[in-house]
Design a protein around this motif. Sequence first.
Motif, PDB file in Angstrom:
ATOM      1  N   ASN A 159       0.840  -1.180   0.148  1.00 51.70           N
ATOM      2  CA  ASN A 159      -0.045  -0.039   0.063  1.00 51.70           C
ATOM      3  C   ASN A 159       0.684   1.386  -0.058  1.00 51.70           C
ATOM      4  N   LYS A 160       1.735   1.196   0.770  1.00 50.88           N
ATOM      5  CA  LYS A 160       2.716   2.448   0.757  1.00 50.88           C
ATOM      6  C   LYS A 160       3.288   2.739  -0.548  1.00 50.88           C
ATOM      7  N   GLY A 163       0.601   4.348  -2.932  1.00 44.68           N
ATOM      8  CA  GLY A 163       0.407   5.695  -2.377  1.00 44.68           C
ATOM      9  C   GLY A 163       1.423   6.543  -2.982  1.00 44.68           C
ATOM     10  N   SER A 189      -4.385  -0.095   6.064  1.00 45.30           N
ATOM     11  CA  SER A 189      -4.136   0.035   4.587  1.00 45.30           C
ATOM     12  C   SER A 189      -4.225   1.519   4.136  1.00 45.30           C
ATOM     13  N   ARG A 193      -1.099   3.870   2.557  1.00 47.34           N
ATOM     14  CA  ARG A 193      -1.334   4.647   1.473  1.00 47.34           C
ATOM     15  C   ARG A 193      -1.287   6.188   1.561  1.00 47.34           C
ATOM     16  N   SER A 251      -8.183   7.149  -0.891  1.00 49.36           N
ATOM     17  CA  SER A 251      -7.786   6.025  -0.402  1.00 49.36           C
ATOM     18  C   SER A 251      -8.263   4.628  -0.926  1.00 49.36           C
ATOM     19  N   ASN A 252      -9.281   4.653  -1.854  1.00 47.51           N
ATOM     20  CA  ASN A 252      -9.667   3.480  -2.501  1.00 47.51           C
ATOM     21  C   ASN A 252     -10.797   3.842  -3.547  1.00 47.51           C
ATOM     22  N   PHE A 279      -7.942   3.661  -6.056  1.00 46.08           N
ATOM     23  CA  PHE A 279      -6.982   2.687  -5.395  1.00 46.08           C
ATOM     24  C   PHE A 279      -7.725   1.365  -5.379  1.00 46.08           C
TER      25      PHE A 279
END
Length: 338
Positions: A159-160, A163, A189, A193, A251-252, A279
């Motif tokens: 996730n990082k 992002g 998560s 991100r 974020s998503n 995402f």
Amino acid sequence: MKVTMKDIAKKLNVSINAVSIALNDKPGVSDDVRLLILRTADEMGYINEKRKYLSVLSKSNICVLMQAYYANTGHFYSIVLRSIVEEAKQQGYYSILNYFEDNRFAMPECIVDRKVAGILVVGKISDDNLRILKRTGVPVVLVDFTSLYDSCDCVLTHNKQGGYMITSHVISKGYKKIGFFGDLGYSLSFQDRFMGYKYALELAHVSDNVDHYIQKYSFLSHIENYILTNQIDEIIKLLQTKELPEVFVCSNDSNAFALITALTYLGLRVPEDIGVTGFDDTPLCEKCMPKITTVQVQKEMMGQVAVKKLVDRIHRKDDVQMTQLLSVKIIERNSIKK
């Protein structure tokens, strides 16, 4: 009347010998037939009457646990679940899906009755409930989630990395004012991100005070409940409380979809007036107008890797526990300027 092998054989239209072979874990029937016989015998109550076959049944089952509200939050976990079921079948296991409520957790009967060889937890679970599961001694693997309280096998999206990549991507497009839209209290998560987003901003030297810059253009709390309940009017009110950026890193995909809807109500055009990225690369990205630029995660692979990790853990209980990160890539569509 007590259930007999003859009853099971009659129901499945197989021989009594085939039923006996499957229940006694002997060669002579295919894996598919074995699973079918064991499942049917359990459903008919035969295993509970003949506890000597319980160990054979447990070798053929895995329990899949997921919080109930995930079932209504898009397509991400439906893809992961399908992958889990298919891979488990390839590995010779039948998947037993159980939904749970994190604030009033009840141990599934299949675990209490020792009818499973392992447990996959898909999505978030509290540390207290994870402790309860681990105390059973049944191997546990976390899918798309990790716990900080104790070591545990986990399969996660990087996730990082995602992002960082999507933020660097919008910076390369010439955007200067870049906000983050996502409830950091909702999941680890989302926090990862956000960390990738922040790191990309720092490396790009977007401001002498990155923390102030983020607070100026971002919405980081009191969001997810509005997303889950589709309260677009509340998101509109939230957006009206501060200056908007040139582009939002969400974020998503669910956040991105709801955000685009709210921005449209405010009379803003995406991407002409403001850009939006998502995402996960769920089907929402293609359904939205405009189609959403996003970070693609390996949903099918996540389920496959999780099952393989659990099967490996079942047979090697003392091995070092590991976290496996699955890489991501950007899928560019129409929600940011070219």
